[in-house]
Design a protein around this motif. Structure first.
Motif, PDB file in Angstrom:
ATOM      1  N   PRO A 222       0.831  -1.193   0.000  1.00 60.14           N
ATOM      2  CA  PRO A 222       0.000   0.000   0.000  1.00 60.14           C
ATOM      3  C   PRO A 222       0.872   1.253   0.000  1.00 60.14           C
ATOM      4  O   PRO A 222       1.895   1.299   0.659  1.00 60.14           O
ATOM      5  CB  PRO A 222      -0.788  -0.111   1.302  1.00 60.14           C
ATOM      6  CG  PRO A 222      -0.696  -1.540   1.703  1.00 60.14           C
ATOM      7  CD  PRO A 222       0.597  -2.051   1.145  1.00 60.14           C
TER       8      PRO A 222
ATOM      9  N   SER B 194      -7.313   3.160  -0.514  1.00 58.88           N
ATOM     10  CA  SER B 194      -7.438   1.723  -0.290  1.00 58.88           C
ATOM     11  C   SER B 194      -7.151   0.988  -1.599  1.00 58.88           C
ATOM     12  O   SER B 194      -7.175   1.582  -2.688  1.00 58.88           O
ATOM     13  CB  SER B 194      -8.850   1.385   0.191  1.00 58.88           C
ATOM     14  OG  SER B 194      -9.781   1.571  -0.865  1.00 58.88           O
ATOM     15  N   TRP B 195      -6.896  -0.306  -1.488  1.00 59.92           N
ATOM     16  CA  TRP B 195      -6.616  -1.106  -2.675  1.00 59.92           C
ATOM     17  C   TRP B 195      -7.813  -1.072  -3.615  1.00 59.92           C
ATOM     18  O   TRP B 195      -7.663  -0.972  -4.834  1.00 59.92           O
ATOM     19  CB  TRP B 195      -6.262  -2.533  -2.268  1.00 59.92           C
ATOM     20  CG  TRP B 195      -5.923  -3.406  -3.428  1.00 59.92           C
ATOM     21  CD1 TRP B 195      -6.639  -4.451  -3.910  1.00 59.92           C
ATOM     22  CD2 TRP B 195      -4.776  -3.296  -4.299  1.00 59.92           C
ATOM     23  NE1 TRP B 195      -6.027  -4.997  -5.001  1.00 59.92           N
ATOM     24  CE2 TRP B 195      -4.877  -4.313  -5.261  1.00 59.92           C
ATOM     25  CE3 TRP B 195      -3.695  -2.439  -4.338  1.00 59.92           C
ATOM     26  CZ2 TRP B 195      -3.934  -4.492  -6.258  1.00 59.92           C
ATOM     27  CZ3 TRP B 195      -2.747  -2.624  -5.342  1.00 59.92           C
ATOM     28  CH2 TRP B 195      -2.874  -3.640  -6.289  1.00 59.92           C
ATOM     29  N   ASN B 196      -9.017  -1.125  -3.068  1.00 60.50           N
ATOM     30  CA  ASN B 196     -10.236  -1.087  -3.867  1.00 60.50           C
ATOM     31  C   ASN B 196     -10.341   0.234  -4.646  1.00 60.50           C
ATOM     32  O   ASN B 196     -10.659   0.240  -5.830  1.00 60.50           O
ATOM     33  CB  ASN B 196     -11.449  -1.273  -2.953  1.00 60.50           C
ATOM     34  CG  ASN B 196     -12.722  -1.538  -3.729  1.00 60.50           C
ATOM     35  OD1 ASN B 196     -12.695  -2.061  -4.833  1.00 60.50           O
ATOM     36  ND2 ASN B 196     -13.841  -1.160  -3.144  1.00 60.50           N
ATOM     37  N   THR B 197     -10.050   1.341  -3.993  1.00 61.78           N
ATOM     38  CA  THR B 197     -10.087   2.657  -4.640  1.00 61.78           C
ATOM     39  C   THR B 197      -9.021   2.749  -5.720  1.00 61.78           C
ATOM     40  O   THR B 197      -9.257   3.293  -6.809  1.00 61.78           O
ATOM     41  CB  THR B 197      -9.887   3.774  -3.601  1.00 61.78           C
ATOM     42  OG1 THR B 197     -10.890   3.647  -2.602  1.00 61.78           O
ATOM     43  CG2 THR B 197      -9.968   5.139  -4.241  1.00 61.78           C
TER      44      THR B 197
END
Length: 157
Positions: A21, A27-30
């Motif tokens: 990260p 976030s990883w999703n974003t």
């Protein structure tokens, strides 16, 4: 600790710089959504560029749309790896020349399409831009550049 199997056949931990990260706070999703949106915009611009060229023969319009398509597509990787990590990889010693040539060709494509308006220059810089991007991309595939060099040497002889 999760591990990822890489192309080279080794396992990389998620603490590896290329998958950890980033300090951006996303976030990883974003980051995946940002990557997908930028890549989609780049792909749509690329398709529109081809349509503009073949429908109307507008080489300048094609060059501008194509250049922005490439910029968006390359920019999409900033979301995955983070801007600083991506820039470090782009200007790594193995990619430095390809990166510089690519960036110069993008700028010169836009300049020749918008300011100079000489079709042959536009075409030349679009082709050079494609070749530089190909050479840059091949640097991420182990031994790909060596294979291309060997094939080209075989064709020349």
């Amino acid at each position: 600790m999760r591990q990822l199997f890489t192309i080279s056949g080794r396992y990389a931990t998620t603490e590896d710089i290329s998958v950890s990260p980033q300090t951006s706070g996303l976030s990883w999703n974003t980051r995946l959504k940002g990557f997908g949106i930028c890549l989609l915009v780049g792909s749509v611009l690329g398709i529109v560029a081809v349509i503009v060229y073949f429908a109307g023969g507008n080489l300048s319009g094609f060059a501008i749309l194509y250049s922005f398509a490439v910029i968006f597509s390359l920019g999409s990787t900033f979301f995955l790896m983070g801007p600083m990590n991506q820039l470090k990889k782009m200007f790594d010693s193995s990619r430095f020349i390809a990166t510089i040539i690519f960036l110069i060709c993008v700028v010169m494509t836009l300049v020749s399409a918008i300011a100079i308006k000489i079709s042959i220059l536009v075409l030349l810089f679009v082709i050079l831009q494609m070749l530089a991007l190909l050479w840059y991309t091949l640097s991420y595939i182990p031994y790909a550049r060596d294979a291309i060099k060997t094939c080209c040497r075989g064709l020349i002889r």
